[in-house]
Scaffold this motif. Structure first.
Motif, short mmCIF file in Angstrom:
data_model
loop_
_atom_site.label_atom_id
_atom_site.label_comp_id
_atom_site.label_asym_id
_atom_site.label_seq_id
_atom_site.Cartn_x
_atom_site.Cartn_y
_atom_site.Cartn_z
N ILE A 80 -2.00 -16.47 11.47
CA ILE A 80 -1.59 -15.68 10.85
C ILE A 80 -1.36 -14.02 11.79
O ILE A 80 -2.57 -13.02 11.17
CB ILE A 80 -1.01 -15.40 9.80
N MET A 82 -1.69 -10.91 11.13
CA MET A 82 -0.89 -9.33 10.26
C MET A 82 -0.42 -8.86 10.42
O MET A 82 0.53 -7.51 8.73
CB MET A 82 -2.52 -8.72 9.90
N ALA A 85 3.60 -10.41 9.16
CA ALA A 85 3.44 -11.49 8.31
C ALA A 85 4.26 -10.39 6.86
O ALA A 85 3.71 -9.47 6.59
CB ALA A 85 2.03 -11.36 7.76
N LEU A 91 -2.15 -12.82 1.54
CA LEU A 91 -3.22 -12.89 2.59
C LEU A 91 -4.56 -12.83 2.52
O LEU A 91 -5.43 -12.95 2.59
CB LEU A 91 -2.55 -12.25 3.70
N HIS A 95 -6.98 -15.51 2.73
CA HIS A 95 -7.06 -14.95 4.41
C HIS A 95 -8.28 -14.23 4.56
O HIS A 95 -9.12 -14.61 5.76
CB HIS A 95 -6.26 -15.27 4.92
#
Length: 276
Positions: A80, A82, A85, A91, A95
């Motif tokens: 993903i 960042m 996002a 997250l 994450h």
């Protein structure tokens, strides 16, 4: 797990990061080293989008104060980006997590440690863990649970921050000077906690401590003036580094502070009696 592609960051028009490209797979710890002001901590903050800014391609919104930071490139964490996002709250934690050197404002002074842990459990919908379980897992004294941050030592605060960062079992972890200014006992406890689940994470370690770098990292990336100037395995750079900072970090012993005992005949400069 972590892949940076041509990552750039400007602060008020001044370059902070210049075309950073790195890959850190699962199970690896990459040490990010370099002189102060090289951009290491800015990179860590950008990976979690903790900087007040916007993409370089996005125009400055009208009617608002100008953003200090703007960035370009990609920062992929577990696939993903960042930097684009939309829902960062979901997250951060699972994450990607961040452990920084203990800060005076890192914990809410009005909440007990138990309340901090319960807040994290609720946020990440973790139902199988209790605060007492977290203390046992990361060797935190149970007595800390009902204390507020102001009554904790620096080492205890750092150990709580590590436990909170590891609680959601993040896929990626950024360690920004996680043991700086800690005594040897607390350093050992923090490192023991970080070791748990390390094989399942991608980690970036930011540190000036050669002992920590050599014990945790398998690979090095050297930053200077916002650029990656040298990369390689720790063993490779230890014996054949090109950049002066790398040679200084890995090849010259760093003197440790020693305790000096004053002679018995020295005058007393501080005396404490029955302090409560």
């Amino acid at each position: 797990m972590i892949e940076l592609r041509n990552l750039c960051l400007n602060a008020d028009g001044v370059p902070v990061l210049r075309n950073i490209s790195l890959k850190v797979p699962r199970g690896e710890t990459l040490a990010l080293v370099g002189p102060s002001g090289a951009g290491k901590s800015s990179l860590a903050m950008l990976l979690l989008r903790l900087l007040d800014g916007r993409p370089a391609t996005e125009p400055q919104p009208t009617g608002r104060r100008s953003s200090k930071y703007c960035w370009s490139g990609q920062a992929l964490v577990a696939g993903i980006d960042m930097l684009s996002a939309p829902d960062l709250r979901t997250l951060r934690g699972r994450h990607i997590g961040l452990i920084v050197q203990s800060l005076s404002d890192a914990l809410n002074p009005q909440l007990t440690i138990r309340a901090h842990i319960c807040e994290m459990l609720t946020l990440h919908q973790i139902t199988e863990t209790r605060p007492e379980d977290l203390c046992r897992r990361y060797n935190l004294p149970l007595r800390l649970l009902d204390q507020r941050p102001g009554s904790l030592s620096g080492g205890e605060t750092q150990r709580v921050l590590v436990a909170l960062a590891l609680l959601p079992q993040p896929q990626c972890l950024i360690l920004d000077e996680p043991t700086a200014a800690l005594d040897p006992d607390n350093q050992a406890l923090v490192l023991a906690a970080i070791e748990q689940g390390r094989a399942q994470r991608a980690q970036i370690l930011i540190s000036h401590d050669p002992d920590l770098v050599l014990s945790l990292a398998g690979r090095l990336a050297v930053m200077d003036a916002g650029r990656i100037v040298e990369t390689g395995s720790v063993n490779q750079l230890r014996h054949a580094s090109v950049h002066p900072f790398t040679r200084t970090l890995l090849q010259r012993p760093i003197p440790r502070a020693t305790t000096t005992v004053a002679p018995a005949s020295s005058p007393v400069v501080l005396k404490v009696h029955r302090l409560s």
